[in-house]
Design a protein around this motif. Sequence first.
Motif, PDB file in Angstrom:
ATOM      1  N   ARG A 184      57.782  63.198-114.839  1.00  0.00           N
ATOM      2  CA  ARG A 184      57.946  64.281-113.862  1.00  0.00           C
ATOM      3  C   ARG A 184      58.065  63.683-112.460  1.00  0.00           C
ATOM      4  O   ARG A 184      57.694  62.526-112.227  1.00  0.00           O
ATOM      5  N   SER A 185      58.554  64.504-111.523  1.00  0.00           N
ATOM      6  CA  SER A 185      58.675  64.018-110.140  1.00  0.00           C
ATOM      7  C   SER A 185      57.308  63.707-109.552  1.00  0.00           C
ATOM      8  O   SER A 185      57.177  62.915-108.611  1.00  0.00           O
ATOM      9  N   SER A 190      55.648  63.057-119.195  1.00  0.00           N
ATOM     10  CA  SER A 190      55.924  64.367-119.797  1.00  0.00           C
ATOM     11  C   SER A 190      56.269  64.188-121.271  1.00  0.00           C
ATOM     12  O   SER A 190      55.792  63.236-121.894  1.00  0.00           O
TER      13      SER A 190
END
Lengths: 715, 242
Positions: free
Chosen positions: A332-333, A338
């Motif tokens: 994820r950013s 994830s």
Amino acid sequence: MLHFFRDGFYRDFTVLMLVTIAIGAVFSSGLAWAVDSHFGDSINQMIGDNGEYDVILHVREEAKEAALRELQRLTEHQFPKASMNETLTIAGQSNLFFGFPDEYKTQEVLGGLTGIFNGIPGLNGYTVILEPSILIRGVHPSVRSELQDRFQAISGVKFAFMDGLNMLVLLDSMEVSRTVSDQVKQILAEYQILELRFPMGFEVDTQQISDHVLDLVSVEVNAQHISNVSSAEYGEDLDAFLKTLVEMRNFLLSYASKVRIQADPGVHLVVGEQIVVQGMGDVLPVVGDEFATGQVVVEVLSVQGDQAEGMIIKGSIVDATSVLEQAGFRMRSSGDVSDLVGTVELENEQYRLAYTINESLRLLHELDELAMEATLAVDNADAILDTFQEALMQLEVLQVQIRQLNEGIAQGGGQSASEQLLLTLLLNGLMKNLAQGALPGQGEGSIDSLENLDVESMRLSLTNMAEQIGNVQEIDIRGIIDQIKHVRDSLPRLDDEEIGRSIRLINTYLGGQVIPGERVQLLVHQGTIDDKVLEPKIRDALDNPYVNIYETSVGMVNPDARSELFRVLKEIRATIAGMLAIGFVMGTLILDYATVFSTLKWVRTNKKVPRNKLVKLLNPVIVFGGVVGMISLALVYVFSGAEIPFVNLGVISGLGFIMGALIVIFAEKFSPIHTNEIMAGQSLGLSDVQIMREIVIPVSRPGLLNLLNRWKQRF
Amino acid sequence: MLEIRGLHKQYGKQIALNGLDLVVSRGETLVIMGPSGCGKSTTIRCINRLSEPDSGEILVDGQSILGFTGRDLREFRRSVGFVFQQFNLISRLSVIDNVMFHLVLAGLPKDEANHRAKMALDKVGLLHHGHKQPANLSGGEQQRVGIARALASSPSLMLWDEPTASLDPILVGEVLEVMEELVRTTQTTMVIVTHEASFAQKVAHKIALMDKGVVVEEGPPRLIFENPQSDIGRKYQRLIAS
């Protein structure tokens, strides 16, 4: 108001206006000319008189003395009677004049200025100020010789020569400058360069594209001639730099670890997304956890179906000696791990390359030793062959000797019969053995077989082999090894993360620049190009919506340095003249016309009040003053040759009108009149012109009106 | 000689003349009197067209002068002498030039003009001041130069616009004397605007009393001052009596 002039004052007023305009024009242009002349003289002092010098050499200040000595040497040895001088030093750069003697002002000499001045110490460049000449900047290489020929055919042209990217057309005299310049511009206008530019990163087969576009443009552009000149000019530093960057990026991409991703069913990978794998670390990525030390982050570069390729942008696998196949998780950013996306295969290209190089080095070492051993083996085989051949010969001799001995015994040479029999038996046995073979059990005919061996052929084979081994030995294997070692040592010591970041940076730079990628240039002769029409057609034809089309000239006519300076001076002169014209007209409006305006205003107050509101609003005296100001300023401006940048005659006329109107409004402040005296004049039956000449003007402010009036004034 | 009918003149919103009627016979001396702002000066300024009336009629010798323009107007003005309250001399010219310059500009030979100017100056007792600049003269003397200037062209009509109004009381006498002398010795028709009631009583053939732009009472001095019919007349009567 008009009756005021009707008596005859219109003549005085007209004369005043004409004289004002004439004097204003002379005053403005004269003063501007004086300023211009002063600056012109200064320029001549700075850059020499017209034609006195041909080149200004720009040298570093500290090298000026040495440069002057070198120029002196040039003068003495190569160009006797050449003139030289030094002028201003600006910002650490000295400027030296050099003038060629007339006999050296040839196409050959002037065309080789770079070579002539190359040896001047501290030279930073030079400017050609050859006069009279016309300078054409940036002449396209494809038309240089053609243009040179055409320019030289123009009447009034001595010759043309190239100076770097520019072409100078030397003229017979300054008088032909304008006509030749016009003709040069006409010729240049016949040629156009149609340029197609492709964005960075496009791999373009320039020749193929050129041919394709050439056909299309030939149909669309009704030109006399169209040719492909793409290769004529490609030497710009920027292009070279960008090419280097692209190559560097390609090298880094091939040097970086290979990342192949096999997406799990139902997983859709997207270019740019990041995937976490275990890498060389001990910790497996866990959904929800943060990226851990030792793990590797991969960025997806391309996707084809359920397979993708990527690049390591964080972490490294440089220590991996085998292909790693690990589970990949989306990142994820926020940096959290994830969901699982599939299997990621990581292959350490650096290791493979280093391994290959090391193995190559080993191979070369072995080859070197093998060649030496093979040489020894060949030498031994050759010796064996010699020995064998000698042994064979000895055997044959022995066989003959035994046969002769046997024959001798048979003839009874003093031995007893039993001795003869015994000897014969021995010899026959020996013969039999020799005939059967040198070694027991080899069978009958061994000597014959040995004799039948093709020793020479074997020797020839050995010789060939020795020759080939010699060739191998002649190869500078040591040198190769050294170079490969050098290459190995030169390989960048970068980990995957550093490589990834570098590639991303290069991509960002290349992507952010509006810099030409591949380009195609077509020379169009006598054709009309409408790039707005052509661009969509070419894009369609090439099936490339990113190609851009530009139309450029093959050269630009530039005035020479002195002309440019004098052009600037002319502009300054025209501007000064304009300012003076405005000042002069304002002065006359205050000193002369204000008197008339004051009188007109007073006369008007004694008339019947106009019923018309428009007439009340548009005070005729104000309008009259505005018109006077407008005409005066416009004509003084025009006749004085004034030209203020960005200000046209309409603006000047408007300004004149405003000035005139303002002077009317404040006329009494500028030029108060004695109304009692005017009234007395009226009551005594004086005409308006008499009142003006005898009563108003004589006591007005000293000015042109006052001066001109003296000839007509009777009291 | 002079007939004014229904003369109107307005300055902005202020009415100066409101249907003025006047008649002056040839050789007659008419004195116009009235309070300040009643339209006296406007009346005589309209007579020689220094002010343009808005409407009405001015007849001189039976001829309307309001239609005169250009040369006709100038000719008419030359036949009318005008004496200003502020003298209105040309300050840059000498006394003699002030008196003769308009004659020269009208086409008279310079010598003739000079001769006539000297005669006019002699009449007002200033012949010996001919070379002086007006600024070097007293107010009374300057006004006498103004009178001489008006006389020099031998006008058939003399218009006087409060000739003594801007003079010191000491100097008023010398001007009035000259005026009295002129009225007595010349047959010139005169229209005099003044506040000098006793002077008017002495010299006027007829007095017109004005108020608010119209003539409120008109008649011989004796009638006006002894049996005034208007308020203005009664005020003047009281003034003379005092």
